[in-house]
Design an enzyme around this catalytic site. Structure first.
Site, PDB file in Angstrom:
ATOM      1  CE  LYS A  89      -3.406   2.758   0.415  1.00 41.29           C
ATOM      2  NZ  LYS A  89      -4.215   3.005  -0.763  1.00 41.29           N
ATOM      3  N   GLY A 107      -0.770  16.762  -3.367  1.00 40.70           N
ATOM      4  CA  GLY A 107      -1.630  16.896  -2.196  1.00 40.70           C
ATOM      5  C   GLY A 107      -2.485  15.678  -1.968  1.00 40.70           C
ATOM      6  CB  CYS A 137      -3.474   8.689  -0.416  1.00 41.95           C
ATOM      7  SG  CYS A 137      -4.994   8.038   0.277  1.00 41.95           S
TER       8      CYS A 137
HETATM    9  N1  LIG Z   1     -10.112   7.866   1.380  1.00 46.41           N
HETATM   10  C1  LIG Z   1      -9.297   7.206   0.589  1.00 46.41           C
HETATM   11  O1  LIG Z   1      -9.302   7.415  -0.630  1.00 46.41           O
HETATM   12  C2  LIG Z   1      -8.334   6.158   1.135  1.00 46.41           C
HETATM   13  C3  LIG Z   1      -7.679   5.352   0.224  1.00 46.41           C
HETATM   14  C4  LIG Z   1      -6.814   4.377   0.683  1.00 46.41           C
HETATM   15  C5  LIG Z   1      -6.609   4.230   2.041  1.00 46.41           C
HETATM   16  N2  LIG Z   1      -7.244   5.017   2.934  1.00 46.41           N
HETATM   17  C6  LIG Z   1      -6.973   4.770   4.346  1.00 46.41           C
HETATM   18  O2  LIG Z   1      -8.116   4.264   4.999  1.00 46.41           O
HETATM   19  C7  LIG Z   1      -8.154   4.734   6.333  1.00 46.41           C
HETATM   20  C8  LIG Z   1      -9.463   5.444   6.579  1.00 46.41           C
HETATM   21  O3  LIG Z   1      -9.548   6.543   5.677  1.00 46.41           O
HETATM   22  P1  LIG Z   1     -10.891   7.306   5.394  1.00 46.41           P
HETATM   23  O4  LIG Z   1     -10.622   8.209   4.252  1.00 46.41           O
HETATM   24  O5  LIG Z   1     -12.028   6.356   5.347  1.00 46.41           O
HETATM   25  O6  LIG Z   1     -10.989   8.194   6.750  1.00 46.41           O
HETATM   26  P2  LIG Z   1     -12.203   9.094   7.250  1.00 46.41           P
HETATM   27  O7  LIG Z   1     -11.610  10.169   8.068  1.00 46.41           O
HETATM   28  O8  LIG Z   1     -13.136   9.406   6.142  1.00 46.41           O
HETATM   29  O9  LIG Z   1     -13.031   8.101   8.219  1.00 46.41           O
HETATM   30  C9  LIG Z   1     -12.558   7.581   9.390  1.00 46.41           C
HETATM   31  C10 LIG Z   1     -13.710   7.455  10.384  1.00 46.41           C
HETATM   32  O10 LIG Z   1     -13.226   6.782  11.545  1.00 46.41           O
HETATM   33  C11 LIG Z   1     -13.825   7.345  12.700  1.00 46.41           C
HETATM   34  N3  LIG Z   1     -13.010   6.996  13.851  1.00 46.41           N
HETATM   35  C12 LIG Z   1     -11.816   7.526  14.244  1.00 46.41           C
HETATM   36  N4  LIG Z   1     -11.342   6.877  15.322  1.00 46.41           N
HETATM   37  C13 LIG Z   1     -12.245   5.921  15.628  1.00 46.41           C
HETATM   38  C14 LIG Z   1     -12.321   4.915  16.642  1.00 46.41           C
HETATM   39  N5  LIG Z   1     -11.349   4.776  17.530  1.00 46.41           N
HETATM   40  N6  LIG Z   1     -13.411   4.119  16.654  1.00 46.41           N
HETATM   41  C15 LIG Z   1     -14.381   4.254  15.748  1.00 46.41           C
HETATM   42  N7  LIG Z   1     -14.359   5.179  14.754  1.00 46.41           N
HETATM   43  C16 LIG Z   1     -13.307   5.998  14.706  1.00 46.41           C
HETATM   44  C17 LIG Z   1     -13.942   8.819  12.375  1.00 46.41           C
HETATM   45  O11 LIG Z   1     -14.945   9.451  13.132  1.00 46.41           O
HETATM   46  C18 LIG Z   1     -14.277   8.788  10.860  1.00 46.41           C
HETATM   47  O12 LIG Z   1     -15.671   8.821  10.629  1.00 46.41           O
HETATM   48  C19 LIG Z   1      -6.918   5.620   6.513  1.00 46.41           C
HETATM   49  O13 LIG Z   1      -5.875   4.862   7.043  1.00 46.41           O
HETATM   50  C20 LIG Z   1      -6.595   6.031   5.109  1.00 46.41           C
HETATM   51  O14 LIG Z   1      -5.241   6.361   4.956  1.00 46.41           O
HETATM   52  C21 LIG Z   1      -8.119   5.979   2.502  1.00 46.41           C
END
Ligand SMILES: NC(=O)c1ccc[n+]([C@@H]2O[C@H](COP(=O)([O-])OP(=O)(O)OC[C@H]3O[C@@H](n4cnc5c(N)ncnc54)[C@H](O)[C@@H]3O)[C@@H](O)[C@H]2O)c1
Length: 406
Positions: free
Chosen positions: A206, A257, A260
């Site tokens: 990743k 930006g 990720c």
């Molecule tokens: N968005 C993308 O395009 C993408 C792509 C690849 C990887 N990721 C990875 O996936 C992961 C999540 O990303 P995302 O974009 O979905 O984040 P996000 O911020 O949209 O969502 C995360 C959610 O988790 C909740 N949260 C935080 N701590 C918590 C806890 N202890 N218990 C329960 N809920 C909790 C927050 O309130 C939030 O709603 C990250 O590690 C990110 O790097 C995201």
């Protein structure tokens, strides 16, 4: 050990967690979605969504109505636990896995023999093994009796519902049985190939995907700085170089930006600083490009003042981190705009972002109006609207950092 998966708890209902939860629910898994944000929980339980993603609201509404998806602030006992919480960085770009850790702690008391524990959050190498120790230290009677794997995704925001089903995935368990169990689980909704590996390789995979993009963009950005000095059009240069059958250079821009590509490479650099010199340098080059763009705007401003005996009006065109989206996270365009604002006290500046109606701090101007009024026009993001602006503006200074006029 091992039993049929019928119930899953997903922790973190954001951009990745909620679409995954909704898709599992559609495939007849009873999903208990957990988020610490009460507002998120309430919104989902009404059958609504709190993020912008095409098609997602239909999936969520249907699943909530059918009773296959329920949101809550607390986890319940399930067969699978999937962690999809944020992993930002802290301090000197060190990965912060405290969210993964606290989410894991909430499910430790619920675990039973045969369960599958999955991390989807982007994580530094070794995180799955660390969580394994955390779990086994608290529940030594479960040692060797639960499955654990790291299963990242690589979806494009705006196309998530399609890509979750159709992108290949890399799945890495802490042992072979765990990998196999993870493959069985993702098979419930993923139609593409599922590639088996170990947890450390999957974690690094990743990070590698995003670092690879970052390094390649840094090469293009470095070329843009050389070409600026050498009086060569970098867009033409790259187009010509790419005529070589084995050369494929990406496009330069105002920096890199998003949450990720601008973040994940640090997870490698932070743990392996001596070995990841190129990856670290690429981060520096891409950050420097934004600084350089702000400096170029400053230089043009000073030149204009000397020539015209008045301050120019400067238009910063675009705030998002890439074209045609409204996402400003880690955006170099926003950084440049703020830097130019600081040195001008915000005077004589027009800020444009056609994908946003209003911003809590920055006063936005319509892009056509800004173009008409400004003396210096800095294109920071290649939004489609900007391509419709006149090109015969000899009285204006155009700084095209993103190739919108190439
Ligand atoms: N968005 C993308 O395009 C993408 C792509 C690849 C990887 N990721 C990875 O996936 C992961 C999540 O990303 P995302 O974009 O979905 O984040 P996000 O911020 O949209 O969502 C995360 C959610 O988790 C909740 N949260 C935080 N701590 C918590 C806890 N202890 N218990 C329960 N809920 C909790 C927050 O309130 C939030 O709603 C990250 O590690 C990110 O790097 C995201």
């Amino acid at each position: 050990m091992g039993h049929k998966i019928s119930k899953a708890t997903l922790i973190g209902l954001g951009y990745i967690g909620l679409p995954t939860a909704a898709l599992l629910a559609k495939n007849n898994i009873k999903v208990h979605g957990v988020d610490i944000n009460q507002n998120v929980v309430d919104t989902i339980n009404r059958g609504e969504i709190h993020i912008v993603e095409p098609e997602l609201s239909d999936y969520v509404l249907e699943a909530v109505k059918k009773g296959t998806l329920k949101a809550d602030t607390k986890p319940i006992q399930s067969d699978v636990y999937v962690i999809v919480v944020p992993t930002p960085f802290k301090g000197e770009h060190e990965p912060d896995i405290s969210y993964v850790e606290s989410a894991t702690k909430t499910i430790i008391p619920l675990l039973k023999e045969g369960d599958l524990y999955i991390i989807e959050s982007t994580s530094p190498i070794g995180t799955t093994e660390k969580m394994q120790s955390l779990i086994y230290d608290a529940r030594p009677e479960l040692v060797g009796k639960i499955y654990m794997a790291y299963c990242p995704e690589r979806v494009l925001p705006g196309n998530v519902m399609y890509e979750l089903e159709h992108n290949d995935r890399v799945l890495g368990g802490v042992d072979e049985q765990s990998t196999q169990k993870a493959i069985d689980f993702y098979r419930t909704f993923c139609k593409a190939e599922l590639h088996a590996t170990n947890a450390r390789t999957a974690e690094m995979c990743k990070l590698t995907e995003n670092a690879s993009r970052d390094v390649q963009i840094a090469f293009a950005n470095e070329l843009s700085l050389i070409c600026d000095k050498a009086d060569i059009n970098v867009w033409e240069l790259i187009n010509l170089a790419n005529k070589h059958p084995r050369v494929n250079i990406l496009q330069p821009g105002a920096g890199v930006g998003g949450h990720c590509i601008a973040v994940d490479p640090w997870f490698i650099v932070s743990d392996y600083p001596m070995e990841s010199r190129l990856i670290g340098k690429a981060r520096e080059i891409n950050n420097h490009k934004a600084f350089w763009c702000a400096e170029r705007i400053e230089q043009e401003k000073v030149k204009f003042e000397l020539e015209h005996n008045r301050k120019p009006i400067i238009a910063c065109m675009g705030l998002a981190f890439k074209p045609d989206i409204d996402d400003l996270r880690e955006s170099p365009a926003k950084y440049i705009t703020q830097k130019v604002m600081q040195s001008n006290n915000g005077d004589n500046m027009l800020i444009v972002e056609p994908n946003i109606d209003e911003h809590p701090v920055l006063k936005l101007t319509d892009y056509k109006q800004a173009y008409e009024q400004a003396d210096i026009i800095a294109f920071l993001v290649a939004h489609k609207e900007f391509k419709t602006l006149p090109t015969n503006s000899r009285d204006k200074i155009i700084l095209d950092f993103c190739g919108v006029r190439k």
